[in-house]
Design a protein around this motif. Structure first.
Motif, short mmCIF file in Angstrom:
data_model
loop_
_atom_site.label_atom_id
_atom_site.label_comp_id
_atom_site.label_asym_id
_atom_site.label_seq_id
_atom_site.Cartn_x
_atom_site.Cartn_y
_atom_site.Cartn_z
N GLN A 1 0.83 -1.21 0.00
CA GLN A 1 0.00 0.00 0.00
C GLN A 1 0.86 1.26 0.00
N CYS A 2 1.97 1.23 0.74
CA CYS A 2 2.86 2.39 0.78
C CYS A 2 3.54 2.62 -0.58
N VAL B 1 2.11 2.09 -3.57
CA VAL B 1 1.16 2.47 -4.63
C VAL B 1 1.52 3.86 -5.15
N GLY B 2 1.69 3.98 -6.44
CA GLY B 2 1.97 5.27 -7.05
C GLY B 2 3.42 5.73 -6.94
N GLU B 3 4.27 4.93 -6.30
CA GLU B 3 5.68 5.31 -6.14
C GLU B 3 6.56 4.54 -7.13
N PHE C 1 11.97 6.13 1.46
CA PHE C 1 12.29 6.46 0.08
C PHE C 1 13.64 7.18 0.01
N LYS D 1 6.94 6.32 4.47
CA LYS D 1 5.50 6.12 4.50
C LYS D 1 5.21 4.91 5.34
N VAL E 1 -0.70 9.71 -3.24
CA VAL E 1 -0.14 9.29 -4.52
C VAL E 1 -0.63 7.89 -4.86
N GLY E 2 -1.22 7.74 -6.02
CA GLY E 2 -1.67 6.42 -6.47
C GLY E 2 -3.00 5.97 -5.90
N LYS F 1 -2.70 5.75 6.06
CA LYS F 1 -1.32 5.94 5.61
C LYS F 1 -0.76 7.19 6.28
N ALA F 2 0.48 7.09 6.72
CA ALA F 2 1.15 8.23 7.34
C ALA F 2 2.44 8.50 6.60
N GLN F 3 2.84 9.76 6.59
CA GLN F 3 4.16 10.09 6.07
C GLN F 3 5.00 10.58 7.24
N LEU F 4 6.21 10.07 7.35
CA LEU F 4 7.10 10.39 8.46
C LEU F 4 8.40 10.96 7.91
N ARG G 1 11.11 11.54 -6.89
CA ARG G 1 11.67 11.68 -5.55
C ARG G 1 13.17 11.89 -5.67
#
Lengths: 385, 385
Positions: free
Chosen positions: A155-156, A158-160, A249, A255, B158-159, B255-258, B276
């Motif tokens: 899931q993290c 997706v789209g990356e 990333f 994420k 994203v996605g 979903k979280a962004q860290l 990225r």
């Protein structure tokens, strides 16, 4: 409407999958059910879901059930039957929740027919990732992870861009012995090891969670699913099991995927992907999140994790040996034949004896049976300290 | 190679953007710089980055700098100059780091030219989201959030299908007064309010962080960026500022962004999106994550947050009034004219006086200046308790 065949419908993941299928009956139709020999539960499931076919691994129970189901549903029997069953009804997706090495052949067969796999059977990738990956590419089938950690990473991502992934962080609850002193590990009982703090699962995987071998096997899975070397797949101990895993990333951004500890969520994600379901229950609230902690795993207490990393590094047939020796060791522990702390010794002992070869199907089958035999010999003869 | 014009290059976000541009000099070229009147810093930046043009908001300082730069670079002067500057060099992306309402016109102008906006100017969306959104659609320009919270949400989306988003969770550090008893709020000093625990930012936004008005304005921004009503945008207090924000999806998955607290990361994400960057520094380690806590905000201590939600609910020109009154109140607090606890009273007082109208550009300008006048009157005349 997606059609689903379930390999292992009477186990805990299978039962959860059927609960999902019931909840999403407008989007999912169950066309196949299978069991090892739990005929009573299978019979109830057949009544409720009216699948086109079922499969029973156990020959005797299967033959008997075949007679009972005459005119009602088609019954496949035995290992060969399970394989045929997996592709018999043209399911859009096969959910593979078999336990152990038995999950490999039906997975390969379904992939060869271009059928997507929702994979809850760790061993398929652990022992045969090197076979499965090119097979997926060749037949245009997709592998959708069902366990919460890999679903989180999936899931993290997706789209990356896959090339922008620097590192995966698989979270681990740490199991029931996270806070136990290493000196007390010798006295761990079966009941204690089966008492997992966060997840209700089958016995084998619960013991693997207690030794952290489960997390080691998940590192292998992640390696094959996401194409990263073991040294870029970290394990992070996170006792609350709220963060199901994370991806770092290239730009330093991380994420995470979070959720309640309900295996129905990754199951429904895999089955309906790329669509997200509109589920009603199971929402994360502030009370789940008040305090989340993260730590590195203690490899002195959980040597199985390091052994798993080592086997991944060795490659070839070594992961098959790891998996087989661990199955025997866990079985022996559950039978009361060995202690909890003997599990890593048996696994590393069998691995040390093994001459690794290329991971062809034949070599894997051979390595698997050799490892089981050697592990059983150790269990039977060695005076375990 | 992307070309970037920076509105507000001498402020903290501008300086960080230039640090990013220096680090990614193979991918980003700075074609424009601007300042209010910080000529000394601008001069150094011109030497280092050789932009095609610069802009100075202050007329006198601008005229003088224009003479100095003759033959070196083109200098635009005054509010009109800033607008022309924003579209003068055909930049691929305009980073708008202006403070306050002044950011609106240059943003609109750039969008009308089809130029993407990396937006660090909250007020553009807070006061004029209703104008900006259709303008973006009409001219095919993109709005890329630069503050860490909205960048986090943007990254989490994203996605993903926008229709699968159930709820946003904006994290808030809670500011310096999170643990202070509500009884002690009357004695808060300017120095205390400027001492933000996690982020180094400009004075206005630092005070807004202490009142949580900043988070309220971010709720407005999130509303316009991600098209969700205020009641589906929650604020979560997370003092460690490791999780930069979260998204809950329809299936219960979050979903979280860290990341580390470095504003360069969301800046580089906005500038290089969808790519990225391969950054070298600023990685999150286990030590950043050992203990992460989350809580609901205390609206009794931070009434500004509730006032902001209310203004969003009212809509029309109310958010412009919220923003203008808050700017005056914060200014008055920084000048020593009022106390910290008077800020919400002034803002809610001005809002209560306001008859909301439709958010056209003229109505917004009018509401803005009216609100400033009324707020200043309250500051000047009202005996604040």
């Amino acid at each position: 409407m997606k059609t689903v065949a379930i390999l292992g419908s009477t186990g805990s993941i299978g039962v959860n999958t059927l609960a999902v299928a019931e909840q999403f009956r407008d989007e999912l139709r169950v066309v196949g059910l299978s069991t090892n020999k739990n005929i009573d539960v299978l019979r109830q499931q057949v009544r409720k879901f009216s699948p086109s076919s079922v499969a029973v691994l156990d020959e005797r129970a299967g033959r008997e059930f075949e007679r009972e189901m005459r005119g009602i549903t088609r019954v496949f029997v035995g290992p060969q039957g399970i394989e045929e069953f997996a592709v018999a009804d043209g399911a859009d997706i096969v959910l593979n929740a078999l336990v152990g090495f038995a999950g490999l052949r039906p997975t390969m067969r379904a992939i060869e027919c271009g059928i997507d796999i929702a994979l809850a059977n760790k061993e398929t990738l652990v022992v045969a990732g090197a076979i499965i990956r090119p097979l997926l590419a060749k037949h245009g089938a997709r592998l959708l992870p069902v366990d919460s950690e890999h679903s989180a990473i999936f899931q993290c991502l997706v789209g990356e861009e896959p090339s922008s992934v620097r590192r995966l962080m698989l979270t681990a609850s740490g199991g029931p012995f996270r806070l136990l002193s290493v000196d007390a590990f010798g006295a761990i009982t079966i009941e204690q090891a089966l008492n997992h703090p966060n997840w209700k699962m089958g016995k084998k995987v619960t013991i693997d969670s207690a030794t952290l071998m489960n997390k080691g096997l998940e590192v292998h899975e992640a390696h094959w699913l996401f194409d990263l070397p073991g040294k870029r797949i970290d394990v992070v101990v996170h006792p609350q099991s709220v963060v199901h895993s994370m991806v770092e990333f290239s730009d330093g951004s991380v994420k995470a995927q979070l959720g309640v500890t309900d295996m129905k969520l990754p199951i429904v994600y895999a089955l309906l992907y790329p669509k997200r379901a509109a589920t009603t229950g199971g929402r994360l609230t502030i009370d789940h999140m008040r305090e989340l902690t993260f730590d590195v795993p203690d490899l002195a207490k959980f040597p199985c994790l390091q052994i798993a990393y080592d086997a991944l590094e060795i490659g070839g047939t070594a992961p098959a040996v790891l998996n087989a020796a661990n199955e025997i060791a866990v079985d022996a522990f559950l039978n009361g034949s060995i202690r909890f702390v003997d599990i890593p010794h048996i696994v590393s002992g069998v691995l040390a004896d093994h001459s690794t070869s290329v991971a062809t199907f034949e070599n894997i089958v051979h390595a698997d049976s050799d490892a089981r035999r050697i592990a059983m010999e150790i269990v039977a003869t060695r005076p375990l300290v």
